[in-house]
Design an enzyme around this catalytic site. Structure first.
Site, PDB file in Angstrom:
ATOM      1  N   GLU A 154       0.845  -1.197   0.000  1.00 22.31           N
ATOM      2  CA  GLU A 154       0.000   0.000   0.000  1.00 22.31           C
ATOM      3  C   GLU A 154       0.881   1.249   0.000  1.00 22.31           C
ATOM      4  O   GLU A 154       2.011   1.218   0.465  1.00 22.31           O
ATOM      5  CB  GLU A 154      -0.953  -0.008   1.199  1.00 22.31           C
ATOM      6  N   GLY A 263       9.003  11.552  10.707  1.00 18.99           N
ATOM      7  CA  GLY A 263       8.617  10.633  11.780  1.00 18.99           C
ATOM      8  C   GLY A 263       7.525   9.716  11.285  1.00 18.99           C
ATOM      9  O   GLY A 263       7.394   9.493  10.088  1.00 18.99           O
ATOM     10  N   CYS A 266       6.151   4.729   9.463  1.00 18.76           N
ATOM     11  CA  CYS A 266       6.619   4.092   8.215  1.00 18.76           C
ATOM     12  C   CYS A 266       8.050   4.463   7.840  1.00 18.76           C
ATOM     13  O   CYS A 266       8.916   3.581   7.794  1.00 18.76           O
ATOM     14  CB  CYS A 266       5.673   4.437   7.082  1.00 18.76           C
TER      15      CYS A 266
HETATM   16  C1  UGA Z   1       4.542   7.283   4.218  1.00 21.89           C
HETATM   17  C2  UGA Z   1       4.544   7.398   2.687  1.00 21.89           C
HETATM   18  O1  UGA Z   1       4.501   8.774   2.321  1.00 21.89           O
HETATM   19  C3  UGA Z   1       3.349   6.638   2.099  1.00 21.89           C
HETATM   20  O2  UGA Z   1       3.422   6.677   0.689  1.00 21.89           O
HETATM   21  C4  UGA Z   1       3.396   5.199   2.571  1.00 21.89           C
HETATM   22  O3  UGA Z   1       2.307   4.449   2.087  1.00 21.89           O
HETATM   23  C5  UGA Z   1       3.356   5.177   4.087  1.00 21.89           C
HETATM   24  O4  UGA Z   1       4.494   5.917   4.587  1.00 21.89           O
HETATM   25  C6  UGA Z   1       3.434   3.740   4.537  1.00 21.89           C
HETATM   26  O5  UGA Z   1       4.481   3.107   4.370  1.00 21.89           O
HETATM   27  O6  UGA Z   1       2.420   3.197   4.984  1.00 21.89           O
HETATM   28  P1  UGA Z   1       3.269   8.570   6.184  1.00 21.89           P
HETATM   29  O7  UGA Z   1       4.163   7.854   7.123  1.00 21.89           O
HETATM   30  O8  UGA Z   1       1.811   8.589   6.478  1.00 21.89           O
HETATM   31  O9  UGA Z   1       3.404   7.978   4.694  1.00 21.89           O
HETATM   32  O10 UGA Z   1       3.735  10.096   6.146  1.00 21.89           O
HETATM   33  P2  UGA Z   1       4.522  11.053   5.128  1.00 21.89           P
HETATM   34  O11 UGA Z   1       3.588  11.963   4.473  1.00 21.89           O
HETATM   35  O12 UGA Z   1       5.426  10.264   4.266  1.00 21.89           O
HETATM   36  O13 UGA Z   1       5.386  11.916   6.144  1.00 21.89           O
HETATM   37  C7  UGA Z   1       6.394  11.300   6.949  1.00 21.89           C
HETATM   38  C8  UGA Z   1       7.152  12.319   7.741  1.00 21.89           C
HETATM   39  O14 UGA Z   1       7.941  13.131   6.900  1.00 21.89           O
HETATM   40  C9  UGA Z   1       6.288  13.284   8.561  1.00 21.89           C
HETATM   41  O15 UGA Z   1       6.856  13.429   9.843  1.00 21.89           O
HETATM   42  C10 UGA Z   1       6.365  14.593   7.780  1.00 21.89           C
HETATM   43  O16 UGA Z   1       6.218  15.737   8.591  1.00 21.89           O
HETATM   44  C11 UGA Z   1       7.775  14.504   7.211  1.00 21.89           C
HETATM   45  N1  UGA Z   1       7.958  15.319   5.998  1.00 21.89           N
HETATM   46  C12 UGA Z   1       7.265  15.027   4.863  1.00 21.89           C
HETATM   47  C13 UGA Z   1       8.877  16.364   6.021  1.00 21.89           C
HETATM   48  O17 UGA Z   1       9.534  16.636   7.041  1.00 21.89           O
HETATM   49  N2  UGA Z   1       9.068  17.094   4.868  1.00 21.89           N
HETATM   50  C14 UGA Z   1       8.387  16.818   3.731  1.00 21.89           C
HETATM   51  O18 UGA Z   1       8.620  17.527   2.729  1.00 21.89           O
HETATM   52  C15 UGA Z   1       7.478  15.783   3.725  1.00 21.89           C
END
Ligand code: UGA
Length: 457
Positions: A154, A263, A266
């Site tokens: 997913e 964080g 995932c």
């Molecule tokens: C992530 C992936 O984006 C999904 O595609 C994947 O399906 C999911 O893991 C999973 O393996 O189930 P998620 O953990 O919900 O999704 O969150 P993200 O949107 O990836 O963000 C992760 C972290 O990165 C957050 O702490 C966010 O604040 C940080 N982030 C994100 C940044 O610091 N900068 C950015 O530009 C983007």
């Protein structure tokens, strides 16, 4: 189509609910009785935009059922999605004990042809292992039914998972069986109303696509954080750098927002698991190791920044806005915001916190300190504080009444660790602005303001 989902966590519940919304007959199973009882009452274990309505609607029309009965779950379905957790072991590798238990249970209760879909994020080789495990147990039980395994990772992001399900960037289907491939592709085709690329491949490729994708997203974040630290020292604005970089289609603008690091449940877990997979295959994953290191270090760098600006945080009162690992969710697993709270507490600060959704998760799970004060809103949080730290970019924090906050505060610092604000606006409210990779802006405007005050004297 009768579908069963085993494991009603984030992925299981969203997948089950969205499939039922498309008209499928779905049973979501979980061993946690309280969770299932709550779901039957319409109480969801997670906060996820749009999910409540879908669950309520489909539960009421009996397209979506919740159960703890594994036998019934296996027997009724033509397609079974495995969506149980794969928590990290101490060495970083994914613990497959729940996935294996489910595979044995499927073998025990199988009563005809089934497609068994592995949706949890699992190391390369898991789908093959599942296939053998089920086959062996069935042989021992002298059961001769046919089944196929499919690796179908997913790509749902927390806080946007319903939207991500409806508008996927791609659907990866890894299997040796054309029959199973057709069934799973058919399910998605009947659900997704737009053109979507299908990646039809083998088990191993499907499994690695998931890890490589998450590791690459983590790499982009650590990369931009490292550049932002350089920007801070060199007097360059990271926002301009990241925006221009992102305009190059080969790079892409998403996941180039600097901040406190990544964080969640995932990216941190999957990068560590990939390093472990590399070790097992004798490949030194040097880039991914650095990505993890930069990510850990980022919180420390930001805490140092606060300490330097405030000339020590001992006995200072810091207001931290936002606790979830990103906006749109109440999930605080490996939240960078909690990381900075812990750093500040360790350095002797008192901390007041506020989050629009995650307060309950935090008070339930964060047993670290007595000196945290949980506040009712942003303004109570800022009252008497020496500094504000904006740690999670919830929408409600992008339009704060800065004048009101400043008037109630003891100190003057606004640490915008998600670069949400136009520094001019924050400075105009009487704050000293500190962002990520844009310290020059705060300082330039501040000195221009001082010059203007001097000139007017
Ligand atoms: C992530 C992936 O984006 C999904 O595609 C994947 O399906 C999911 O893991 C999973 O393996 O189930 P998620 O953990 O919900 O999704 O969150 P993200 O949107 O990836 O963000 C992760 C972290 O990165 C957050 O702490 C966010 O604040 C940080 N982030 C994100 C940044 O610091 N900068 C950015 O530009 C983007």
């Amino acid at each position: 189509m009768k579908i069963s989902i085993i494991g009603t966590g984030y992925v299981g519940l969203v997948t089950g609910a969205c499939l039922s919304e498309c008209g499928m007959n779905v049973t979501c199973m979980d061993t946690e009785e309280e969770k299932i009882a709550n779901l039957r009452e319409g109480i969801l274990p997670i906060h996820e935009p749009g999910l409540q309505e879908i669950v309520t609607r489909n539960f009421q029309s009996a397209r979506l059922k919740f159960t703890t009965n594994i036998q019934e779950t296996v027997e009724r379905a033509e397609v079974i999605f495995i969506t149980v957790g794969t928590p990290p072991r101490e060495d970083g590798s994914a613990d497959l004990k729940h996935v294996k238990t489910v595979a044995r249970e499927i073998a025990q209760y199988i009563n005809g042809y089934k497609v068994i879909v592995s949706k949890s994020t699992v190391p390369v080789g898991t789908a093959k292992m599942l296939s053998s495990l089920i086959r062996e147990k069935m042989n021992r039980l002298k059961k001769g039914f046919d089944f196929d395994v499919v690796a179908n990772p997913e790509f749902l992001g927390e806080g946007t998972s319903v939207r991500d399900f409806v508008h996927p960037s791609r659907i990866v289907i890894g299997t040796r069986s054309l029959k199973a491939q057709k069934i799973i592709k058919g399910i998605y085709e009947s659900c997704i109303k737009e053109e979507v690329p299908f990646i039809l491949t083998n088990f191993e490729t499907a499994e690695l696509i998931k890890y490589a994708s998450n590791a690459f997203l983590a790499t982009k974040i650590s990369f931009i954080n490292e550049i932002s630290n350089l920007c801070d020292k060199m007097g360059v604005d990271i926002c301009g750098v990241a925006r221009a970089m992102g305009m190059d289609k080969r790079i892409g603008g998403r996941f180039l927002r600097p901040g406190l690091g990544y964080g969640g449940s995932c990216l941190p877990k999957d990068t560590r698991a990939l390093i472990k997979m590399g070790e097992e295959s004798r490949v030194d994953m040097r880039i991914i190791k650095s990505v993890c290191e930069v990510n850990c270090y980022q919180k420390k760098i930001m805490a140092d920044k606060i300490e330097r600006k405030l000339k020590g945080v001992n006995n200072k009162m810091i207001c931290v806005l936002g606790l979830s690992f990103k906006p749109g969710t109440d999930d605080i697993r490996e939240s960078p915001s909690i990381g900075i709270v812990k750093e500040l507490l360790d350095r002797g600060a008192s901390v007041k916190v506020y989050d629009p959704i995650a307060m309950e998760s935090v008070s339930r799970q964060l047993t670290v300190h007595k000196t945290i004060k949980y506040c009712r809103d942003e303004y109570e949080c800022a009252k008497d504080a020496d500094a504000i730290v904006l740690a999670t970019e919830w929408d409600c924090f992008s339009n704060l009444d800065l004048m009101r906050m400043r008037a109630d505060m003891h100190g003057t610092y606004f640490f915008d660790f998600r670069n949400v604000y136009d520094p001019k606006k924050v400075i105009a409210a009487g704050f000293y602005y500190v962002g990520v990779g844009r310290s020059n802006i705060g300082e330039e405007i501040e000195s221009a303001r001082r010059d203007a005050v001097n000139d007017s004297k």
